[in-house]
Write an enzyme that holds these catalytic residues in place. Sequence first.
Site, PDB file in Angstrom:
ATOM      1  N   TYR A 145       0.865  -1.179   0.000  1.00  0.00           N
ATOM      2  CA  TYR A 145       0.000   0.000   0.000  1.00  0.00           C
ATOM      3  C   TYR A 145       0.902   1.229   0.000  1.00  0.00           C
ATOM      4  O   TYR A 145       1.837   1.308   0.803  1.00  0.00           O
ATOM      5  CB  TYR A 145      -0.886  -0.021   1.251  1.00  0.00           C
ATOM      6  CG  TYR A 145      -1.749   1.205   1.463  1.00  0.00           C
ATOM      7  CD1 TYR A 145      -1.536   2.035   2.564  1.00  0.00           C
ATOM      8  CD2 TYR A 145      -2.777   1.534   0.590  1.00  0.00           C
ATOM      9  CE1 TYR A 145      -2.342   3.146   2.788  1.00  0.00           C
ATOM     10  CE2 TYR A 145      -3.585   2.640   0.805  1.00  0.00           C
ATOM     11  CZ  TYR A 145      -3.365   3.444   1.909  1.00  0.00           C
ATOM     12  OH  TYR A 145      -4.154   4.549   2.120  1.00  0.00           O
ATOM     13  N   ASP A 240       9.280   2.611  -0.931  1.00  0.00           N
ATOM     14  CA  ASP A 240       8.282   3.229  -0.057  1.00  0.00           C
ATOM     15  C   ASP A 240       8.634   2.845   1.385  1.00  0.00           C
ATOM     16  O   ASP A 240       8.299   1.760   1.843  1.00  0.00           O
ATOM     17  CB  ASP A 240       6.872   2.768  -0.413  1.00  0.00           C
ATOM     18  CG  ASP A 240       5.837   3.420   0.495  1.00  0.00           C
ATOM     19  OD1 ASP A 240       4.630   3.360   0.163  1.00  0.00           O
ATOM     20  OD2 ASP A 240       6.218   3.981   1.536  1.00  0.00           O
ATOM     21  N   LYS A 273       5.418   8.950   8.745  1.00  0.00           N
ATOM     22  CA  LYS A 273       5.294   8.391  10.083  1.00  0.00           C
ATOM     23  C   LYS A 273       6.384   8.840  11.053  1.00  0.00           C
ATOM     24  O   LYS A 273       6.334   9.966  11.555  1.00  0.00           O
ATOM     25  CB  LYS A 273       5.205   6.861   9.980  1.00  0.00           C
ATOM     26  CG  LYS A 273       3.947   6.395   9.207  1.00  0.00           C
ATOM     27  CD  LYS A 273       3.833   4.902   9.136  1.00  0.00           C
ATOM     28  CE  LYS A 273       2.780   4.469   8.136  1.00  0.00           C
ATOM     29  NZ  LYS A 273       1.414   4.472   8.709  1.00  0.00           N
TER      30      LYS A 273
HETATM   31  P1  KE4 Z   1      -0.587   8.142   4.897  1.00  0.00           P
HETATM   32  O1  KE4 Z   1      -1.184   8.875   3.717  1.00  0.00           O
HETATM   33  O2  KE4 Z   1      -1.610   7.296   5.634  1.00  0.00           O
HETATM   34  O3  KE4 Z   1       0.211   9.071   5.806  1.00  0.00           O
HETATM   35  O4  KE4 Z   1       0.526   7.139   4.316  1.00  0.00           O
HETATM   36  C1  KE4 Z   1       0.154   6.210   3.333  1.00  0.00           C
HETATM   37  C2  KE4 Z   1       1.127   5.046   3.366  1.00  0.00           C
HETATM   38  C3  KE4 Z   1       2.087   4.957   2.371  1.00  0.00           C
HETATM   39  N1  KE4 Z   1       2.989   3.951   2.354  1.00  0.00           N
HETATM   40  C4  KE4 Z   1       2.986   3.002   3.316  1.00  0.00           C
HETATM   41  C5  KE4 Z   1       4.002   1.891   3.266  1.00  0.00           C
HETATM   42  C6  KE4 Z   1       2.024   3.044   4.363  1.00  0.00           C
HETATM   43  O5  KE4 Z   1       2.033   2.077   5.315  1.00  0.00           O
HETATM   44  C7  KE4 Z   1       1.078   4.083   4.396  1.00  0.00           C
HETATM   45  C8  KE4 Z   1       0.009   4.175   5.460  1.00  0.00           C
HETATM   46  N2  KE4 Z   1      -0.047   3.071   6.365  1.00  0.00           N
HETATM   47  C9  KE4 Z   1      -1.345   2.800   6.953  1.00  0.00           C
HETATM   48  C10 KE4 Z   1      -1.198   1.541   7.831  1.00  0.00           C
HETATM   49  N3  KE4 Z   1      -1.163   0.363   7.071  1.00  0.00           N
HETATM   50  C11 KE4 Z   1      -1.848   3.970   7.722  1.00  0.00           C
HETATM   51  C12 KE4 Z   1      -3.045   3.673   8.595  1.00  0.00           C
HETATM   52  C13 KE4 Z   1      -4.325   4.162   7.967  1.00  0.00           C
HETATM   53  O6  KE4 Z   1      -4.510   4.026   6.729  1.00  0.00           O
HETATM   54  O7  KE4 Z   1      -5.145   4.669   8.754  1.00  0.00           O
END
Ligand code: KE4
Length: 435
Positions: A145, A240, A273
């Site tokens: 993701y 990523d 993060k």
């Molecule tokens: P954000 O847009 O949520 O800040 O980041 C997206 C993203 C991009 N790349 C990786 C590898 C990620 O894990 C994420 C976001 N992770 C999720 C948890 N699996 C955030 C939690 C959520 O979606 O509420």
Amino acid sequence: MSIESKNAQLFERAQKVIPGGVNSPVRAFRAVGGTPRFIARAAGPYMWDAEGQRYIDYIGSWGPMILGHGHLAVLEAVQRAARDGLSFGAPTEREIELAEEIIRHVPSLEQIRLVSSGTEAGMSALRLARGATGRSKFIKFEGCYHGHADALLVKAGSGLATFGHPTSAGVPPEVVRDTLVLEYNNIEQLEATFAAQGSQLACVMIEPIAGNMNFVRAGVPFMKRLRELCTQHGALLVFDEVMTGFRVALGSAQGLYAEAIPGFAPDLSVFGKVIGGGMPLAAFGGPREVMKQLAPLGPVYQAGTLSGNPVATACGLATLREIAKPGFFESLGARTRSLVAGLLGAAKDAGVPMVGDSEGGMFGFFFTNQLPQNYGVVMATDKERFSRFFHAMLDRGVYFAPALYEAGFVSAAHSQSDIEATIAAAREAFAALDR
Ligand code: KE4
């Protein structure tokens, strides 16, 4: 009033004004069922819900809270920055300091651009790769993701997996026409795709340790071959590291692959993060040669009102300065390994098939007999047992990720006694589940 009724009341009220009652789908507990806990406050390794129930927190805001909640140095930095101004829409010295600090620890970076979310960083990195190569097609992997930008929301592994849609509604087919989705760790598919379309590929975007499939490592032979094929065909390798960055090691996951593969480095990297320490901050970066394609220097447009926000940069910088201290990751890694070993020991004693893995402060576990290597295998693990274990632990004051495809996180604030309490709760949970 029972825990459920207060949280249930809030959930019912939330659903009146917020779709699904949450501002991010995975928080809705749809993958495990039950009522989400509405968090009132957090400190150290703990969170308390609206009814005052304490949980040992293994979510850590999905990764950012590597120091635990309420670290004094971070709070002081945030309070000081807030007093000086919340946002200016103009450059600040602290954006330079944060960029320098990130680049200091990641040799593949010469420049970075700060943004406000991992989605924004991943989306921008893809646009930059396409702009820099003049190519449109790119490869991602099922189960990875990279945020919810249209072109990347194809067979994503986080959130969407619950809803069973390989792609999201609202994404026009033409937008994902150039997105090729391969199986993680499948070298044969990689070879075949590059042989057929290598000259058309702008990039390959990958989570080096896939935290959106819970915890799946890209094998060293796979990663070595991926690097070779990208170099051979002029496609950019985009790491990523939103989740793994400054979480699995100070040099991030790419530092670990550089130890295993001499001279290894991605072309572009995406962070989030931990570098924001819990505030909205993410980044993408790489060699100056590529980054100079970005506005205002080059033709690839990218912008953001709150990019490099002065309070967020203070939070991120204070966090990075703490985790850069000697011994931080050795201690965090050992603590995380002891958690996973303890959980697996409890499962073994209860005759429950369970496997797990960890790196630095990130871990995962699966109810199956061997570590999954790709999304299909992850999603075939025992979902029902996962959900029952999740709730049995939640009821015992331990908050794991509410989905079998999500990773877990340990912070520097988790003590050995917190780990032991977690393992004791797991022993009780396994005993209760067998009845
Ligand atoms: P954000 O847009 O949520 O800040 O980041 C997206 C993203 C991009 N790349 C990786 C590898 C990620 O894990 C994420 C976001 N992770 C999720 C948890 N699996 C955030 C939690 C959520 O979606 O509420």
